[in-house]
Design an enzyme around this catalytic site. Structure first.
Site, PDB file in Angstrom:
ATOM      1  CB  CYS A  44      -0.936  -0.004   1.199  1.00 59.41           C
ATOM      2  SG  CYS A  44      -1.983   1.462   1.272  1.00 59.41           S
ATOM      3  CB  CYS A  49      -3.173   2.417  -1.474  1.00 59.99           C
ATOM      4  SG  CYS A  49      -3.404   0.708  -1.010  1.00 59.99           S
ATOM      5  CE  LYS A  52      -4.413   2.494  -6.615  1.00 59.98           C
ATOM      6  NZ  LYS A  52      -5.110   1.200  -6.413  1.00 59.98           N
ATOM      7  CE  LYS A  53      -7.478   9.328  -4.257  1.00 65.10           C
ATOM      8  NZ  LYS A  53      -8.040   9.218  -2.897  1.00 65.10           N
ATOM      9  N   GLY A 176      -5.397  -6.488 -19.086  1.00 67.43           N
ATOM     10  CA  GLY A 176      -6.193  -6.754 -17.899  1.00 67.43           C
ATOM     11  C   GLY A 176      -7.387  -5.826 -17.826  1.00 67.43           C
ATOM     12  CE1 TYR A 179      -7.025  -2.433  -6.855  1.00 66.89           C
ATOM     13  CE2 TYR A 179      -8.075  -4.578  -7.086  1.00 66.89           C
ATOM     14  CZ  TYR A 179      -7.133  -3.775  -6.492  1.00 66.89           C
ATOM     15  OH  TYR A 179      -6.284  -4.280  -5.549  1.00 66.89           O
ATOM     16  CB  ALA A 181      -6.034  -3.296 -15.823  1.00 67.09           C
ATOM     17  NE  ARG A 200      -8.928 -13.885 -18.781  1.00 71.11           N
ATOM     18  CZ  ARG A 200      -8.252 -14.838 -18.162  1.00 71.11           C
ATOM     19  NH1 ARG A 200      -7.397 -15.573 -18.852  1.00 71.11           N
ATOM     20  NH2 ARG A 200      -8.416 -15.048 -16.875  1.00 71.11           N
ATOM     21  NE  ARG A 206     -13.874 -12.001 -13.810  1.00 67.41           N
ATOM     22  CZ  ARG A 206     -13.539 -12.791 -12.781  1.00 67.41           C
ATOM     23  NH1 ARG A 206     -14.465 -13.393 -12.078  1.00 67.41           N
ATOM     24  NH2 ARG A 206     -12.265 -12.987 -12.479  1.00 67.41           N
ATOM     25  N   GLY A 289      -3.333 -10.005 -12.476  1.00 67.24           N
ATOM     26  CA  GLY A 289      -3.562 -10.753 -11.247  1.00 67.24           C
ATOM     27  C   GLY A 289      -2.409 -10.641 -10.270  1.00 67.24           C
ATOM     28  CG  ASP A 330      -3.175  -8.033   0.049  1.00 67.53           C
ATOM     29  OD1 ASP A 330      -4.160  -7.752   0.757  1.00 67.53           O
ATOM     30  OD2 ASP A 330      -2.715  -7.264  -0.822  1.00 67.53           O
ATOM     31  CB  ALA A 368     -12.959   3.894  -3.713  1.00 72.41           C
TER      32      ALA A 368
END
Length: 479
Positions: A44, A49, A52-53, A176, A179, A181, A200, A206, A289, A330, A368
């Site tokens: 994270c 997280c 990325k944020k 991918g 979330y 991707a 795919r 999903r 994944g 995780d 989110a």
């Protein structure tokens, strides 16, 4: 005097492991050690997280100059400098890592900056051969991104690598539809990268609400992401500078021979998709994944059971088949969210060191997806609710005031799934700027068991997007 070196030995310095270690030591008075072979803060803070944020924030400024024109501003002379941003981002990660180290030392936790594995039910072995005994062992080693099993997959990058790029690519292919991707597709497109995405499946994201997924896919295409569903990568090799005329037309597979000795080691990648499309990209990102970090840890040798994906199997108290060994986060592949790992760590301390058996509550967790716009969600999707009980679906989609005034096409979505029998709100789904902030508040009501009439009795805050959550009076459909 204890027969063990420590009351608790934690393997893994991410959010869950650090929280468990410092609370066990600082509040429960336990003698605690923690081993981490990489950076403190885990996925994270260091490679997930948080950075990325920060990238989400950076990319969101891209639309401001254009939209501000409608509001009377002229901000046309602008640009993005990756070096400047990346430097500041890395400084922030260094600062946060130091905070984690300080929290541990301040709580009296002894730390080892090295890899650790389990030797027996009460013994941990460090990479240098030193061994330590502990009454309890907590595994919190997290997970990692994986590449697909295909030739030349090592030529692409994974999400961990994004934060270490020296320069931004001009073009990128993202493989991918989850979330990770989709978030990086929006981030990189916002930063000016030409983004293509192959997934795919029939629709991205999903597992999330179908209506919300559709709106996000539409929005991603509007912002310039070349999104192809029902498509996947077939072959990939280094581009050797051959003629690119007609490259997006189907080509013979023999053009993707095994790399020759003189093939370039770096540079653009030529990719063939399942639909025969061939295109050259500066970079390819695999977001296909993640896998728990359980390899070569001695877990199965001591009796810990692993699942099909390598995850540690635990009970509701995070205890493995070996009574002295627990696992959180995780690495257990339950709900892979940082706040969940922290909650699991706290529940572990309550159970083991405070004499208060506390099962982990994994129900109705708000979350989110930081696409643009964001997706905030809690509870059942419409599809899940239909399979379980009769429901009413309250839904509205509209252009919010801010973007409508700027004559932009962007739409938002507010959706409630309501039980026809109990009247409880079973799910709430929001697609909008700031949806992550909104769903935190809505999550409290849903977790408390609020009914649709409770929402109706709440006075709207006007003018806001979120007021629609409490003003929808008639269901769009029932099931």
């Amino acid at each position: 005097m204890s027969e063990f070196d420590y009351d608790l030995f934690v393997i893994g310095g991410g959010s869950g492991g650090v929280r468990a270690a410092r609370v066990a030591a600082g509040e429960a008075g336990a003698k605690v050690a923690l081993a981490e072979h990489d950076r403190y803060g885990g996925t994270c803070v260091i490679r997930g997280c948080v950075p990325k944020k920060l990238m989400v924030f950076a990319s969101s400024y891209a639309t401001i100059p254009d939209e501000s024109t409608a509001y009377g501003w002229d901000l046309r002379n602008y640009g993005f400098t990756w070096d400047k941003f990346a430097g500041r981002m890395r400084e922030e990660l260094d600062r946060l890592e130091q905070i984690y180290r300080n929290l541990l030392s301040g709580s009296g936790v002894e730390t080892f900056d090295t890899r650790a594995r389990i030797k027996d039910a009460h013994t941990v072995e460090l990479a240098n051969g030193d061994t330590y005994t502990a009454k309890h062992i907590l595994v919190a080693t997290g997970g990692r991104p994986v590449r697909p099993d295909m030739p030349n997959a090592d030529m692409g990058i994974v999400s961990d690598d994004i934060f270490h790029l020296e320069t931004l690519p001009k073009s990128i292919l993202i493989i991918g539809g989850g979330y990770i991707a989709c978030e990086f597709a929006c981030i990189l497109a916002g930063l000016g990268v030409e983004v293509t995405q192959y997934y795919r499946g029939a629709q991205i994201l999903r597992g999330f609400d179908d209506e919300a997924r559709g709106l996000i896919a539409e929005s991603m295409r509007e912002m310039g992401v070349d999104l192809h569903t029902g498509s996947n990568i077939v072959e990939m090799e280094r581009y050797r500078g051959e003629d690119t005329d007609g490259m997006e037309a189907p080509m013979e597979a023999k053009q993707f021979a095994q790399p020759a000795e003189d093939a370039p080691k770096e540079g653009p990648l030529k990719v063939k998709a399942t639909n025969g499309r061939i295109k050259v990209f500066d970079q390819v990102l695999f977001a296909t994944g993640r896998k728990p970090n359980t390899e070569d840890m001695g877990l199965e040798e001591v009796g810990v059971t692993l699942g099909r994906n390598g995850e540690i199997e635990v009970d509701e108290y995070s205890q493995t088949k070996v009574p002295s060994i627990y696992a959180i986060g995780d690495v257990t592949d339950r709900v892979n969210l940082t706040p969940v790992a922290i909650r699991e760590g706290m529940a572990f301390v309550e159970t083991v060191f405070k004499g208060n058996p506390t099962p982990v509550d994994h129900e109705l967790i708000p979350s989110a997806v930081f696409t643009q716009p964001e997706l905030g969600t809690v509870g059942m999707t419409e599809e899940e609710a239909r399979d379980q009980e009769g429901v009413e679906v309250y839904c509205t989609s509209f252009r919010p005031m801010q973007t409508a005034f700027a004559e932009k096409p962007h739409r938002v979505l507010m959706k409630l799934i309501v039980s026809t029998e109990s009247r409880r709100v079973l799910g709430c789904h929001i697609v909008a700027p700031g949806a992550g902030e909104m769903i935190q508040m809505a999550g409290i009501a849903v977790k408390m068991g609020a009914t649709k009439e409770d929402f109706d009795r709440t006075v709207a805050v006007h003018p806001t997007m979120s007021e629609e959550i409490v003003t929808m009076r008639k269901p769009m459909r029932t099931a």
